[in-house]
Motif scaffolding. Structure first.
Motif, PDB file in Angstrom:
ATOM      1  N   PHE A  72       5.585   7.017   6.811  1.00 33.07           N
ATOM      2  CA  PHE A  72       5.341   6.043   5.747  1.00 33.07           C
ATOM      3  C   PHE A  72       4.105   6.468   4.956  1.00 33.07           C
ATOM      4  O   PHE A  72       3.235   7.176   5.472  1.00 33.07           O
ATOM      5  CB  PHE A  72       5.127   4.643   6.322  1.00 33.07           C
ATOM      6  CG  PHE A  72       6.310   4.090   7.058  1.00 33.07           C
ATOM      7  CD1 PHE A  72       7.274   3.351   6.399  1.00 33.07           C
ATOM      8  CD2 PHE A  72       6.466   4.323   8.416  1.00 33.07           C
ATOM      9  CE1 PHE A  72       8.376   2.849   7.074  1.00 33.07           C
ATOM     10  CE2 PHE A  72       7.556   3.818   9.111  1.00 33.07           C
ATOM     11  CZ  PHE A  72       8.518   3.082   8.445  1.00 33.07           C
ATOM     12  N   ALA A  73       4.026   6.000   3.707  1.00 31.59           N
ATOM     13  CA  ALA A  73       2.908   6.391   2.854  1.00 31.59           C
ATOM     14  C   ALA A  73       2.476   5.225   1.978  1.00 31.59           C
ATOM     15  O   ALA A  73       3.244   4.292   1.727  1.00 31.59           O
ATOM     16  CB  ALA A  73       3.299   7.581   1.982  1.00 31.59           C
ATOM     17  N   ILE A  74       1.242   5.303   1.535  1.00 32.49           N
ATOM     18  CA  ILE A  74       0.712   4.369   0.555  1.00 32.49           C
ATOM     19  C   ILE A  74      -0.139   5.163  -0.424  1.00 32.49           C
ATOM     20  O   ILE A  74      -0.842   6.100  -0.018  1.00 32.49           O
ATOM     21  CB  ILE A  74      -0.121   3.238   1.217  1.00 32.49           C
ATOM     22  CG1 ILE A  74      -0.567   2.210   0.184  1.00 32.49           C
ATOM     23  CG2 ILE A  74      -1.319   3.814   1.956  1.00 32.49           C
ATOM     24  CD1 ILE A  74       0.569   1.395  -0.382  1.00 32.49           C
ATOM     25  N   GLU A  75      -0.039   4.829  -1.692  1.00 30.16           N
ATOM     26  CA  GLU A  75      -0.825   5.521  -2.703  1.00 30.16           C
ATOM     27  C   GLU A  75      -1.276   4.555  -3.777  1.00 30.16           C
ATOM     28  O   GLU A  75      -0.522   3.648  -4.154  1.00 30.16           O
ATOM     29  CB  GLU A  75      -0.020   6.655  -3.351  1.00 30.16           C
ATOM     30  CG  GLU A  75      -0.814   7.461  -4.363  1.00 30.16           C
ATOM     31  CD  GLU A  75       0.001   8.584  -4.979  1.00 30.16           C
ATOM     32  OE1 GLU A  75       0.563   8.363  -6.070  1.00 30.16           O
ATOM     33  OE2 GLU A  75       0.081   9.667  -4.376  1.00 30.16           O
ATOM     34  N   LYS A  97      -3.896  -0.777   6.493  1.00 23.86           N
ATOM     35  CA  LYS A  97      -4.174  -1.653   7.628  1.00 23.86           C
ATOM     36  C   LYS A  97      -3.081  -2.710   7.772  1.00 23.86           C
ATOM     37  O   LYS A  97      -2.599  -2.991   8.882  1.00 23.86           O
ATOM     38  CB  LYS A  97      -5.534  -2.326   7.441  1.00 23.86           C
ATOM     39  CG  LYS A  97      -5.920  -3.242   8.593  1.00 23.86           C
ATOM     40  CD  LYS A  97      -7.291  -3.881   8.353  1.00 23.86           C
ATOM     41  CE  LYS A  97      -7.661  -4.811   9.501  1.00 23.86           C
ATOM     42  NZ  LYS A  97      -8.978  -5.460   9.280  1.00 23.86           N
ATOM     43  N   GLN A  98      -2.649  -3.282   6.660  1.00 26.24           N
ATOM     44  CA  GLN A  98      -1.573  -4.269   6.684  1.00 26.24           C
ATOM     45  C   GLN A  98      -0.262  -3.640   7.170  1.00 26.24           C
ATOM     46  O   GLN A  98       0.482  -4.246   7.944  1.00 26.24           O
ATOM     47  CB  GLN A  98      -1.387  -4.877   5.297  1.00 26.24           C
ATOM     48  CG  GLN A  98      -2.565  -5.705   4.815  1.00 26.24           C
ATOM     49  CD  GLN A  98      -2.411  -6.144   3.364  1.00 26.24           C
ATOM     50  OE1 GLN A  98      -1.474  -5.736   2.675  1.00 26.24           O
ATOM     51  NE2 GLN A  98      -3.339  -6.975   2.890  1.00 26.24           N
ATOM     52  N   GLY A  99       0.005  -2.421   6.677  1.00 23.40           N
ATOM     53  CA  GLY A  99       1.222  -1.732   7.097  1.00 23.40           C
ATOM     54  C   GLY A  99       1.226  -1.434   8.579  1.00 23.40           C
ATOM     55  O   GLY A  99       2.263  -1.586   9.258  1.00 23.40           O
ATOM     56  N   VAL A 111      -5.457   8.140  -4.678  1.00 19.56           N
ATOM     57  CA  VAL A 111      -5.812   8.102  -3.257  1.00 19.56           C
ATOM     58  C   VAL A 111      -4.582   7.687  -2.462  1.00 19.56           C
ATOM     59  O   VAL A 111      -3.830   6.785  -2.876  1.00 19.56           O
ATOM     60  CB  VAL A 111      -6.970   7.117  -2.999  1.00 19.56           C
ATOM     61  CG1 VAL A 111      -7.355   7.127  -1.515  1.00 19.56           C
ATOM     62  CG2 VAL A 111      -8.177   7.459  -3.869  1.00 19.56           C
ATOM     63  N   GLY A 112      -4.369   8.332  -1.334  1.00 20.40           N
ATOM     64  CA  GLY A 112      -3.202   7.988  -0.516  1.00 20.40           C
ATOM     65  C   GLY A 112      -3.408   8.321   0.948  1.00 20.40           C
ATOM     66  O   GLY A 112      -4.358   9.014   1.319  1.00 20.40           O
ATOM     67  N   GLN A 113      -2.500   7.840   1.772  1.00 25.10           N
ATOM     68  CA  GLN A 113      -2.551   8.099   3.210  1.00 25.10           C
ATOM     69  C   GLN A 113      -1.145   7.965   3.793  1.00 25.10           C
ATOM     70  O   GLN A 113      -0.306   7.230   3.262  1.00 25.10           O
ATOM     71  CB  GLN A 113      -3.502   7.130   3.913  1.00 25.10           C
ATOM     72  CG  GLN A 113      -3.738   7.450   5.385  1.00 25.10           C
ATOM     73  CD  GLN A 113      -4.709   6.476   6.045  1.00 25.10           C
ATOM     74  OE1 GLN A 113      -5.044   5.433   5.487  1.00 25.10           O
ATOM     75  NE2 GLN A 113      -5.162   6.820   7.235  1.00 25.10           N
ATOM     76  N   VAL A 147      -6.037   1.305  -0.781  1.00 26.55           N
ATOM     77  CA  VAL A 147      -5.270   2.112   0.179  1.00 26.55           C
ATOM     78  C   VAL A 147      -5.644   1.717   1.602  1.00 26.55           C
ATOM     79  O   VAL A 147      -4.774   1.503   2.465  1.00 26.55           O
ATOM     80  CB  VAL A 147      -5.513   3.620  -0.050  1.00 26.55           C
ATOM     81  CG1 VAL A 147      -5.006   4.436   1.147  1.00 26.55           C
ATOM     82  CG2 VAL A 147      -4.809   4.076  -1.309  1.00 26.55           C
ATOM     83  N   ASN A 148      -6.939   1.607   1.875  1.00 31.09           N
ATOM     84  CA  ASN A 148      -7.388   1.271   3.225  1.00 31.09           C
ATOM     85  C   ASN A 148      -6.883  -0.112   3.651  1.00 31.09           C
ATOM     86  O   ASN A 148      -6.435  -0.293   4.790  1.00 31.09           O
ATOM     87  CB  ASN A 148      -8.913   1.303   3.291  1.00 31.09           C
ATOM     88  CG  ASN A 148      -9.477   2.692   3.017  1.00 31.09           C
ATOM     89  OD1 ASN A 148      -8.747   3.676   3.035  1.00 31.09           O
ATOM     90  ND2 ASN A 148     -10.773   2.763   2.751  1.00 31.09           N
ATOM     91  N   GLN A 149      -6.941  -1.048   2.738  1.00 24.54           N
ATOM     92  CA  GLN A 149      -6.515  -2.402   3.051  1.00 24.54           C
ATOM     93  C   GLN A 149      -5.011  -2.465   3.306  1.00 24.54           C
ATOM     94  O   GLN A 149      -4.561  -3.075   4.280  1.00 24.54           O
ATOM     95  CB  GLN A 149      -6.891  -3.344   1.898  1.00 24.54           C
ATOM     96  CG  GLN A 149      -6.475  -4.794   2.133  1.00 24.54           C
ATOM     97  CD  GLN A 149      -6.794  -5.684   0.945  1.00 24.54           C
ATOM     98  OE1 GLN A 149      -7.135  -5.195  -0.130  1.00 24.54           O
ATOM     99  NE2 GLN A 149      -6.688  -6.996   1.126  1.00 24.54           N
TER     100      GLN A 149
END
Length: 251
Positions: A50-53, A71-73, A119-121, A66-68
């Motif tokens: 999974f990813a968030i950007e 954390k929710q994900g 920014v992504g993770q 992104v950090n928030q």
């Protein structure tokens, strides 16, 4: 010599040649026998990425979102599949520059100034709860993006399948030795298995399929309240094969 006598003489010569070919001595012969085994089992493990950007003119603001949301994900994934293994990875931050027309080589090069920051993770989920996977993915997609999924065998299933694979390969080796002994006109009892070389004097086992490197997510954060329909998955199956080489000596 008549035609009949000539034909008879030729037949005698051919018969003698065949007898000579059949009487090649095999006493003390060493035979190298390759064999193969293959087993298949349904996949029982999934690895989902999974990813968030986020993109913003303010780098800190993008990173904070992104950090928030990661954390929710993570909280969603842990709630939906408590037994799953989670591993965060691939945190990145890089500038976004405006598109500019090409300049002549003689023109002075001005320093490029970014107009935004991206920014992504990523987070990787490994689970054997395939029945609940569609619901887990659907819930996570309220926040995160599903970047990829790969089905395979769990370590426990692989160990179990390994025993079956070795047994199938060894059985095929014995069947081939019996066929070779029969072709040589020798009883199977005259064959003695001197050496068994699994993997056939080298690494013939297929390597594990490497998980594709996650591609950069270009989807941005979704509304956390938005419902996502459950996806459909077919785990499929995995086939493992093996090669063995046996060295057989005949009495």
């Amino acid at each position: 010599m008549s035609l009949l006598k000539t034909a008879a003489a030729a037949a005698l010569v051919l018969g003698a040649s065949a007898a000579t070919a059949q009487s090649v001595p095999t006493s003390g012969a060493t035979v190298i026998v390759p064999a193969y085994g293959q087993v298949t089992a349904p996949n029982d493990q999934a690895v989902a990425t999974f990813a968030i950007e986020e993109q913003d003119k303010d780098k800190s603001a993008a990173a904070s979102r992104v950090n928030q949301k990661m954390k929710q994900g993570l909280e969603i994934l842990k709630k939906e599949d408590p037994q799953a293994q989670l591993k965060t990875q691939g945190y990145y931050t890089y500038p976004v520059y405006p598109e500019e027309p090409p300049r002549p080589m003689t023109s002075p090069q001005k320093p490029r100034v970014p107009t935004a920051w991206r920014v992504g993770q990523y987070v990787q989920l490994t689970t054997t709860s395939l029945g609940g996977l569609p619901k887990t993915v659907s819930s996570a997609q309220k926040i995160l993006t599903l970047n990829g999924i790969h089905f395979g065998l769990s370590p426990a299933a692989t160990r179990k399948l390994e025993d079956q694979r070795i047994a199938a390969t060894y059985k095929n080796l014995n069947e081939r030795i019996a066929s070779i002994a029969n072709a040589m006109g020798r009883p199977l009892g005259d064959a003695q298995l001197d050496t068994i070389d699994f993997e056939g004097s080298g690494n013939y086992a297929r390597g594990e399929v490497a998980a594709a490197a996650p591609m950069m997510a270009r989807s941005f954060a979704k509304d956390a309240a938005q419902e996502v329909a459950e996806p459909s998955f077919e785990p499929g199956e995995t086939t493992l094969d093996m090669r063995v080489v046996g060295k057989v000596k005949f009495k």
